[in-house]
Enzyme design. Structure first.
Site, mmCIF file in Angstrom:
data_model
loop_
_atom_site.group_PDB
_atom_site.id
_atom_site.type_symbol
_atom_site.label_atom_id
_atom_site.label_comp_id
_atom_site.label_asym_id
_atom_site.label_seq_id
_atom_site.Cartn_x
_atom_site.Cartn_y
_atom_site.Cartn_z
ATOM 1 N N ARG B 123 13.146 129.178 -26.636
ATOM 2 C CA ARG B 123 14.347 128.591 -27.270
ATOM 3 C C ARG B 123 15.316 129.640 -27.794
ATOM 4 O O ARG B 123 16.099 129.390 -28.693
ATOM 5 C CB ARG B 123 13.974 127.620 -28.391
ATOM 6 C CG ARG B 123 13.215 126.404 -27.897
ATOM 7 C CD ARG B 123 13.265 125.252 -28.896
ATOM 8 N NE ARG B 123 12.355 124.207 -28.437
ATOM 9 C CZ ARG B 123 11.083 124.114 -28.824
ATOM 10 N NH1 ARG B 123 10.596 124.955 -29.707
ATOM 11 N NH2 ARG B 123 10.332 123.145 -28.329
ATOM 12 N N LYS B 145 29.283 133.044 -22.733
ATOM 13 C CA LYS B 145 28.921 132.091 -21.672
ATOM 14 C C LYS B 145 27.791 132.673 -20.835
ATOM 15 O O LYS B 145 27.868 133.819 -20.401
ATOM 16 C CB LYS B 145 30.121 131.812 -20.760
ATOM 17 C CG LYS B 145 31.168 130.908 -21.347
ATOM 18 C CD LYS B 145 32.191 130.550 -20.269
ATOM 19 C CE LYS B 145 33.277 129.643 -20.794
ATOM 20 N NZ LYS B 145 34.257 129.297 -19.728
ATOM 21 N N GLU B 187 40.788 139.113 -12.998
ATOM 22 C CA GLU B 187 40.588 138.316 -14.216
ATOM 23 C C GLU B 187 41.535 138.763 -15.328
ATOM 24 O O GLU B 187 41.977 137.956 -16.148
ATOM 25 C CB GLU B 187 39.132 138.400 -14.689
ATOM 26 C CG GLU B 187 38.124 137.738 -13.756
ATOM 27 C CD GLU B 187 38.150 136.208 -13.820
ATOM 28 O OE1 GLU B 187 39.019 135.629 -14.499
ATOM 29 O OE2 GLU B 187 37.281 135.585 -13.172
ATOM 30 N N LYS B 228 41.134 139.199 -24.478
ATOM 31 C CA LYS B 228 40.174 138.105 -24.281
ATOM 32 C C LYS B 228 39.361 137.876 -25.561
ATOM 33 O O LYS B 228 39.069 136.734 -25.926
ATOM 34 C CB LYS B 228 39.221 138.373 -23.117
ATOM 35 C CG LYS B 228 38.165 137.265 -23.024
ATOM 36 C CD LYS B 228 37.552 137.030 -21.696
ATOM 37 C CE LYS B 228 36.584 135.846 -21.792
ATOM 38 N NZ LYS B 228 35.772 135.657 -20.600
ATOM 39 N N GLU B 238 35.590 126.771 -26.319
ATOM 40 C CA GLU B 238 36.495 126.322 -25.272
ATOM 41 C C GLU B 238 36.985 124.900 -25.487
ATOM 42 O O GLU B 238 36.978 124.079 -24.584
ATOM 43 C CB GLU B 238 35.789 126.461 -23.897
ATOM 44 C CG GLU B 238 36.769 126.543 -22.754
ATOM 45 C CD GLU B 238 36.130 126.962 -21.438
ATOM 46 O OE1 GLU B 238 35.698 128.114 -21.338
ATOM 47 O OE2 GLU B 238 36.081 126.141 -20.522
ATOM 48 N N ARG B 242 41.203 128.570 -25.142
ATOM 49 C CA ARG B 242 40.323 129.306 -24.231
ATOM 50 C C ARG B 242 40.267 128.651 -22.858
ATOM 51 O O ARG B 242 39.998 129.310 -21.856
ATOM 52 C CB ARG B 242 38.912 129.412 -24.840
ATOM 53 C CG ARG B 242 37.980 130.275 -23.999
ATOM 54 C CD ARG B 242 36.637 130.522 -24.656
ATOM 55 N NE ARG B 242 35.772 131.268 -23.751
ATOM 56 C CZ ARG B 242 34.517 131.605 -24.004
ATOM 57 N NH1 ARG B 242 33.971 131.275 -25.151
ATOM 58 N NH2 ARG B 242 33.797 132.278 -23.118
ATOM 59 N N ASN B 246 40.773 129.511 -17.652
ATOM 60 C CA ASN B 246 40.287 128.984 -16.374
ATOM 61 C C ASN B 246 41.373 128.940 -15.303
ATOM 62 O O ASN B 246 41.144 128.449 -14.201
ATOM 63 C CB ASN B 246 39.683 127.589 -16.574
ATOM 64 C CG ASN B 246 38.372 127.659 -17.339
ATOM 65 O OD1 ASN B 246 37.495 128.441 -16.988
ATOM 66 N ND2 ASN B 246 38.242 126.875 -18.395
ATOM 67 N N HIS B 249 40.663 129.103 -11.520
ATOM 68 C CA HIS B 249 39.227 128.913 -11.308
ATOM 69 C C HIS B 249 38.856 127.558 -10.716
ATOM 70 O O HIS B 249 37.722 127.370 -10.286
ATOM 71 C CB HIS B 249 38.458 129.154 -12.608
ATOM 72 C CG HIS B 249 38.298 130.625 -12.898
ATOM 73 N ND1 HIS B 249 39.386 131.446 -13.142
ATOM 74 C CD2 HIS B 249 37.206 131.422 -12.945
ATOM 75 C CE1 HIS B 249 38.945 132.684 -13.347
ATOM 76 N NE2 HIS B 249 37.629 132.696 -13.234
ATOM 77 N N HIS B 253 36.530 128.586 -7.854
ATOM 78 C CA HIS B 253 35.090 128.297 -7.806
ATOM 79 C C HIS B 253 34.724 127.516 -6.553
ATOM 80 O O HIS B 253 33.681 127.743 -5.939
ATOM 81 C CB HIS B 253 34.666 127.487 -9.040
ATOM 82 C CG HIS B 253 34.346 128.335 -10.225
ATOM 83 N ND1 HIS B 253 34.243 127.822 -11.497
ATOM 84 C CD2 HIS B 253 34.077 129.658 -10.337
ATOM 85 C CE1 HIS B 253 33.943 128.801 -12.340
ATOM 86 N NE2 HIS B 253 33.845 129.918 -11.662
ATOM 87 N N HIS B 266 33.932 137.147 -6.619
ATOM 88 C CA HIS B 266 34.487 136.137 -7.524
ATOM 89 C C HIS B 266 35.987 136.345 -7.729
ATOM 90 O O HIS B 266 36.795 135.415 -7.585
ATOM 91 C CB HIS B 266 33.746 136.192 -8.864
ATOM 92 C CG HIS B 266 34.304 135.276 -9.899
ATOM 93 N ND1 HIS B 266 34.234 133.903 -9.789
ATOM 94 C CD2 HIS B 266 34.983 135.534 -11.053
ATOM 95 C CE1 HIS B 266 34.837 133.357 -10.846
ATOM 96 N NE2 HIS B 266 35.299 134.323 -11.620
#
Lengths: 369, 369
Positions: B123, B145, B187, B228, B238, B242, B246, B249, B253, B266
């Site tokens: 955990r 993330k 990015e 960032k 997010e 934030r 994206n 993306h 993606h 990417h």
């Protein structure tokens, strides 16, 4: 107010709202309906729970935009990487969104698995629990712990992720196997041993316990759950007092893993974990009368005999305990009835006591030395 | 102070401490050493990174009680359920404890995978990142993330789990393939397009960009990362601004998944995602000169040509986007250079524009209508 709701209590715990008692589902239904209104809802459950209680969810289903029932195996077998992966893939395949909802409808395993999947899909979606076993209602559904197992160690992969709602309707317990109910009570008894002597004395006075569950036990169940809620509220991430809830779980988890998941119920393994903790505690001054009282109560819960287990394997499994720190494994031991503490017990002491314990787990420490 | 440390900056971000610049590792070493002192340390890395930069960790290794290097495949291939499961089992097998440490030493994939394993084993244990690619230093290592992929959708399983330390030493970028470095800059350029026109103009003025990375670009890298950090600080989970990160993306993606993980980098996929967002944005009033400026800069990053992709498959993949809500998929679109907004774009508009875009991605919207 209908008569059926009289024994329902509700609680706030962090971001969770919890209802427990006879008629809890009815009391919570409007909240649940609003929460899932117009959304995709994924219900994780077992074939058995679906058959016995699935009808109750009909009105909620009407409110969802989409309703998927995902059946998983009964018991600990559900908590595998393979089952979690199948759920992740099913959710993604069915277009899960960040604001979709997941419901875990079943016992502790369904809650642990469903909660873990909810915690990790798309980095976390909201979920609620509708626990249908005594163990899950009194213990497992409270506190935001989610997990799956690895073959080598139970609950070794998981996350803290709090359910939005927990609805523990004791009406669902009417269909429970008495042995299942008795195994569930073990977690509540453990809590009483560690924290609350008056609660322990109420258990001593409850003759119905030996038969598993009936309506007369609802107040005891609700008060036991309420007590766990207080412990979690004070220590949500298990930095302090909450660790005492692990009483009986060090050897208990090892027995559960060594016996093979599903051979013994979780609560039954905790009985033996508790019995071993009593032996260690007696050697440190737990009054023999207190230890005897705990043994008597555990005996009334009638766990099956301990299968033949290898002490060396159990030692190895305990070394993988999640509570272990680099500095050693702290054990939770009662110092008197109603009060437990963390104590580091040497590896050699455990190793020395364990073989005899496995042969005569109900003996007192004085008899074993 | 040595000369090598002059261009290192450090930041606090929630419970994380971040160093970026030439000599960042030296600046952070005492902190890292104290953090892992006397503990079991699990280093997740790739064979290539271990070979190129592994020697740097020697002094840290001396301070650990136990040191395990866990090699995973290069790139996106590492981010599978199978690799995560192998790491979980290895950690448990080697006796991971709640206060053991994990280090992700490599690019964005190593960080995503290592962070997810750290987030979920027992955990959650503490971890730190030592990013060795430009993409990871400027973007992926910042913000907590973590994720693995399912075959059907990239980053679809994950958690927010903040690293204790992030050490982005630009000295490690000296060995980077120029194409890899250019893909990393995407990015940062994206962030400038969405938030910061002056930063965008600094990119326009950086001739060295076309060659990938050299020391003259350190300030641009550090300032991009710093930007960032500010965005994440203001919106860690997010919920607001934030989300604008994206940009590029949604289709990016989908292209990455459809092309097959690892076929395109990417950042290269994000170039095409950005180009498509420009077309949608121009149709909504983005000044053509702003769109042209972005296209010019992206062209200097020289992405490989788009492979042949099926528009219908991309539509399906975009429907699984993590940002999608029950109410629809919000797109991030620039309204002018330095400012982006969330806009719901109809399924039919995307479906109509996409086939032509796939044939001529560098065209402006005016040319396509």
């Amino acid at each position: 107010l209908t008569g059926a709701r009289v024994s329902v209590r509700s609680f706030e715990l962090g971001s969770s709202r919890i209802w427990i008692g006879e008629g809890a589902f009815g009391a919570s239904e409007a909240w649940l309906a609003e929460w899932l209104e117009g959304r995709s809802v994924f219900v994780v459950t077992t074939p058995r729970v679906r058959l016995l209680h699935g009808g109750a969810l009909g009105p909620l289903r009407q409110r969802a935009r989409r309703w998927s029932v995902l059946e998983v195996p009964e018991g600990e077998a559900a908590k595998s990487v393979a089952v979690a992966t199948a759920l992740w893939e099913r959710l993604v395949g069915e277009g899960v969104k960040r604001d979709s909802r997941l419901i875990g409808f079943g016992g502790g395993s369904v809650g642990d698995l469903g909660g873990f999947v909810a915690a990790t899909i798309l980095r976390g979606i909201e979920f609620s629990l509708l626990p249908t076993t005594l163990l899950a209602q009194v213990d497992a559904s409270i506190g935001g712990k989610t997990a799956i197992d690895l073959p080598a160690a139970k609950n070794s992969v998981g996350a803290f992720h709090s359910p939005r709602f927990v609805v523990s309707d004791t009406a669902w317990l009417a269909t429970l196997d008495p042995a299942e109910a008795r195994a569930g009570w073990v977690e509540a008894v453990k809590k009483a041993v560690a924290f609350d002597r008056p609660l322990f004395e109420r258990f001593q006075g409850s003759a119905a316990l030996a038969q598993g569950f009936d309506g007369s036990l609802v107040p005891l169940l609700v008060d036991s759950a309420a007590h766990k809620i207080e412990v979690v509220r004070a220590d949500p991430f298990e930095g302090g007092e909450r660790r005492l809830l692990n009483l009986g779980h060090t050897l208990g988890h090892a027995i559960e893993t060594a016996a093979g998941y599903g051979r013994l119920r979780h609560g039954e393994c905790v009985v033996y974990g508790l019995l071993f903790a009593l032996q260690l505690a007696e050697a440190r001054g737990l009054p023999p009368a207190d230890a005897a009282a705990v043994r008597d109560l555990l005996a009334r819960l009638q766990p099956p005999a301990l299968p033949r287990l290898d002490a060396a394997e159990l030692m190895l499994l305990m070394a993988r305990d999640k509570k272990a720190l680099e500095s050693g494994l702290p054990w939770v031991l009662p110092c008197r009835l109603g009060r437990a503490e963390l104590e580091v017990v040497s590896h050699s002491e455990v190793e020395e006591r364990l073989p005899r314990f496995l042969k005569a787990p109900w003996e007192s420490a004085s008899a074993t030395l």
